[in-house]
Scaffold this motif. Structure first.
Motif, mmCIF file in Angstrom:
data_model
loop_
_atom_site.group_PDB
_atom_site.id
_atom_site.type_symbol
_atom_site.label_atom_id
_atom_site.label_comp_id
_atom_site.label_asym_id
_atom_site.label_seq_id
_atom_site.Cartn_x
_atom_site.Cartn_y
_atom_site.Cartn_z
ATOM 1 N N ALA A 78 0.834 -1.210 0.000
ATOM 2 C CA ALA A 78 0.000 0.000 0.000
ATOM 3 C C ALA A 78 0.866 1.256 0.000
ATOM 4 O O ALA A 78 0.543 2.232 -0.685
ATOM 5 N N THR A 79 1.958 1.226 0.724
ATOM 6 C CA THR A 79 2.883 2.366 0.748
ATOM 7 C C THR A 79 3.450 2.618 -0.641
ATOM 8 O O THR A 79 3.506 3.760 -1.107
ATOM 9 N N GLU A 111 -3.528 3.074 6.029
ATOM 10 C CA GLU A 111 -2.448 2.908 7.005
ATOM 11 C C GLU A 111 -1.277 3.839 6.677
ATOM 12 O O GLU A 111 -0.445 4.110 7.532
ATOM 13 N N VAL A 112 -1.219 4.320 5.446
ATOM 14 C CA VAL A 112 -0.093 5.129 4.986
ATOM 15 C C VAL A 112 -0.345 6.592 5.330
ATOM 16 O O VAL A 112 -1.322 7.181 4.845
ATOM 17 N N PRO A 113 0.503 7.180 6.169
ATOM 18 C CA PRO A 113 0.329 8.599 6.499
ATOM 19 C C PRO A 113 0.345 9.468 5.234
ATOM 20 O O PRO A 113 1.150 9.234 4.326
ATOM 21 N N LEU A 152 -3.335 -7.965 -2.065
ATOM 22 C CA LEU A 152 -2.008 -7.699 -2.636
ATOM 23 C C LEU A 152 -2.082 -7.547 -4.155
ATOM 24 O O LEU A 152 -1.460 -6.652 -4.733
ATOM 25 N N CYS A 153 -2.862 -8.401 -4.786
ATOM 26 C CA CYS A 153 -3.031 -8.332 -6.240
ATOM 27 C C CYS A 153 -3.724 -7.029 -6.638
ATOM 28 O O CYS A 153 -3.317 -6.358 -7.594
ATOM 29 N N ALA A 154 -4.759 -6.650 -5.897
ATOM 30 C CA ALA A 154 -5.469 -5.400 -6.200
ATOM 31 C C ALA A 154 -4.526 -4.206 -6.087
ATOM 32 O O ALA A 154 -4.590 -3.277 -6.905
#
Length: 174
Positions: free
Chosen positions: A16-17, A47-49, A161-163
């Motif tokens: 995601a980061t 979750e990523v600031p 993860l794939c998305a």
């Protein structure tokens, strides 16, 4: 950037980061329409600031009724092809794009199990769709994956993860 205060698997947060950073660098915003992942992709992105300058919207449309009401998918498409199909994933991605201001949207629909599978669509079947605001509306970007019966959590993690891979700005991604 390593995040230590998270409930999510480290590989999911790392992916995601990468998505947030790559889309920020590309100057584009993203949206997600989730079914079998139940918001897991959206949770990872948030979750990523600083994700709010990239992540526009997340739709959790688990039921067929929610897909119809929130994303504008036709009941005929769902009844004809089934909720876990290229047609529905593509329609979900296009619906998420239409209902947001995002530049790109990715959709996930699948069978996480332990029940619900069939010979044609076994547990672990997940379908992804992607729509781009500047893309050709007649060009379908969708794919069906068979993750196998990894257990409900394993299937949902692999689908998320794939998305996230599908959200990378590289035009060669899936």
């Amino acid at each position: 950037m390593a995040l230590t205060d998270t409930l999510l698997p480290p590989e999911l947060v790392a992916a995601a980061t990468r998505v947030i950073e790559a889309n920020r660098a590309a100057g584009r915003t993203i949206a997600v329409a989730e079914s079998c992942t139940g918001g897991l992709v959206s949770a990872a992105l948030t979750e990523v600031p600083g994700c709010s300058d990239v992540f526009e919207a997340g739709f959790v449309t688990y039921s067929n009724e929610a897909k119809i009401a929130q994303l504008g998918i036709s009941l005929d498409v769902i009844e004809t092809f089934g909720a876990v199909s290229i047609a529905v994933a593509w329609a979900m991605a296009r619906g998420a794009l239409a209902k947001s201001k995002a530049d790109v949207a990715v959709a996930i629909t699948g069978i996480a199990g332990p029940g619900g599978g069939s010979d044609r669509k076994p547990v672990g079947t997940v379908v992804f769709g992607r729509a781009r605001r500047d893309g050709n509306p007649d060009e379908v970007a969708a794919d069906r994956r068979e993750f196998g019966d990894l257990g409900r959590g394993g299937i949902r993690l692999q689908a998320a993860l794939c998305a996230l891979d599908w959200l990378m700005p590289d035009d060669t991604t899936p």
